[in-house]
Design an enzyme around this catalytic site. Structure first.
Site, PDB file in Angstrom:
ATOM      1  NE  ARG A  30      -3.820  -2.084   2.374  1.00  0.00           N
ATOM      2  CZ  ARG A  30      -4.888  -2.277   1.612  1.00  0.00           C
ATOM      3  NH1 ARG A  30      -5.249  -1.366   0.734  1.00  0.00           N
ATOM      4  NH2 ARG A  30      -5.586  -3.388   1.731  1.00  0.00           N
ATOM      5  CG  ASP A  31       1.378   5.689  -2.068  1.00  0.00           C
ATOM      6  OD1 ASP A  31       1.943   5.745  -3.172  1.00  0.00           O
ATOM      7  OD2 ASP A  31       1.525   6.561  -1.173  1.00  0.00           O
ATOM      8  CB  ILE A  32       3.549   5.613   2.900  1.00  0.00           C
ATOM      9  CG1 ILE A  32       3.689   5.658   4.401  1.00  0.00           C
ATOM     10  CG2 ILE A  32       4.111   6.853   2.235  1.00  0.00           C
ATOM     11  CD1 ILE A  32       5.130   5.612   4.885  1.00  0.00           C
ATOM     12  CD  GLU A  96       6.434  11.862  -4.151  1.00  0.00           C
ATOM     13  OE1 GLU A  96       6.617  11.013  -3.255  1.00  0.00           O
ATOM     14  OE2 GLU A  96       5.434  12.597  -4.199  1.00  0.00           O
ATOM     15  CG  HIS A 101       6.511   3.305  -8.435  1.00  0.00           C
ATOM     16  ND1 HIS A 101       7.723   3.942  -8.562  1.00  0.00           N
ATOM     17  CD2 HIS A 101       5.597   4.265  -8.202  1.00  0.00           C
ATOM     18  CE1 HIS A 101       7.551   5.235  -8.402  1.00  0.00           C
ATOM     19  NE2 HIS A 101       6.265   5.470  -8.195  1.00  0.00           N
ATOM     20  CG  MET A 102       0.796   0.131 -12.314  1.00  0.00           C
ATOM     21  SD  MET A 102       0.295  -1.419 -13.101  1.00  0.00           S
ATOM     22  CE  MET A 102       0.964  -1.183 -14.740  1.00  0.00           C
TER      23      MET A 102
HETATM   24  P1  AMP Z   1       5.835   8.542  -7.676  1.00  0.00           P
HETATM   25  O1  AMP Z   1       5.492   9.992  -7.479  1.00  0.00           O
HETATM   26  O2  AMP Z   1       5.148   7.932  -8.856  1.00  0.00           O
HETATM   27  O3  AMP Z   1       7.336   8.301  -7.650  1.00  0.00           O
HETATM   28  O4  AMP Z   1       5.211   7.790  -6.430  1.00  0.00           O
HETATM   29  C1  AMP Z   1       5.939   7.452  -5.290  1.00  0.00           C
HETATM   30  C2  AMP Z   1       4.931   7.010  -4.254  1.00  0.00           C
HETATM   31  O5  AMP Z   1       5.630   6.285  -3.263  1.00  0.00           O
HETATM   32  C3  AMP Z   1       4.200   8.157  -3.569  1.00  0.00           C
HETATM   33  O6  AMP Z   1       2.795   8.034  -3.802  1.00  0.00           O
HETATM   34  C4  AMP Z   1       4.569   7.956  -2.088  1.00  0.00           C
HETATM   35  O7  AMP Z   1       3.475   8.234  -1.232  1.00  0.00           O
HETATM   36  C5  AMP Z   1       4.956   6.499  -2.042  1.00  0.00           C
HETATM   37  N1  AMP Z   1       5.887   6.111  -0.984  1.00  0.00           N
HETATM   38  C6  AMP Z   1       7.051   6.718  -0.653  1.00  0.00           C
HETATM   39  N2  AMP Z   1       7.654   6.042   0.356  1.00  0.00           N
HETATM   40  C7  AMP Z   1       6.863   4.993   0.647  1.00  0.00           C
HETATM   41  C8  AMP Z   1       6.921   3.924   1.588  1.00  0.00           C
HETATM   42  N3  AMP Z   1       7.935   3.801   2.455  1.00  0.00           N
HETATM   43  N4  AMP Z   1       5.918   3.012   1.603  1.00  0.00           N
HETATM   44  C9  AMP Z   1       4.880   3.121   0.754  1.00  0.00           C
HETATM   45  N5  AMP Z   1       4.761   4.110  -0.165  1.00  0.00           N
HETATM   46  C10 AMP Z   1       5.729   5.028  -0.212  1.00  0.00           C
END
Ligand code: AMP
Length: 118
Positions: A30-32, A96, A101-102
């Site tokens: 799950r996304d944090i 970020e 990742h998807m």
């Molecule tokens: P992106 O902007 O496509 O690179 O998405 C990166 C995603 O990773 C963001 O939605 C963050 O909330 C998520 N994220 C960052 N660190 C973590 C973590 N430790 N566990 C779960 N999701 C994370």
């Protein structure tokens, strides 16, 4: 170390995370910071920085992202209501984490495909 992304640490289980799915090619959790009732990340186990860096040998893993997304969408009960799959690349897309990742998003109306600049 190029492979040392936060997602690589999750895949190696060095950071405690509720892993929803894992096989030899991909891992899902799950996304944090969820942007919808269901917001799951499905990541390639190999650290691929961006979609610019995919190689022909990654095609099996990249296809697996979709089969796992469909499986998880069904498990989450959003396969019929619908969902969105997003892969961001670099600055303008707001990527970020430099580890391919998807995003699997669903559970509510998701609105326009692309937000207007604020
Ligand atoms: P992106 O902007 O496509 O690179 O998405 C990166 C995603 O990773 C963001 O939605 C963050 O909330 C998520 N994220 C960052 N660190 C973590 C973590 N430790 N566990 C779960 N999701 C994370």
């Amino acid at each position: 170390m190029a492979d040392d992304t936060i997602f690589a640490k999750i895949i190696r289980r060095e950071i405690p995370t509720d892993i929803l799915y894992q096989d030899e090619l991909v891992t899902a959790f799950r996304d944090i910071h969820p942007q919808a009732p269901t917001h799951i990340l499905i990541v390639t186990n190999r650290t691929i920085a961006t979609t610019n860096d995919v190689q022909p040998e990654d095609e099996l893993a990249l296809g697996r992202l979709f089969t796992v997304a469909a499986k998880l969408a069904k498990e989450m009960g959003i396969d019929e209501s619908g969902y969105r799959l997003i892969v961001n690349c670099n600055r303008d897309a707001g990527q970020e984490v430099p580890h391919l990742h998807m995003h699997l998003l669903g559970g509510r109306r998701l609105g326009p495909l692309v937000a207007r600049p604020g």
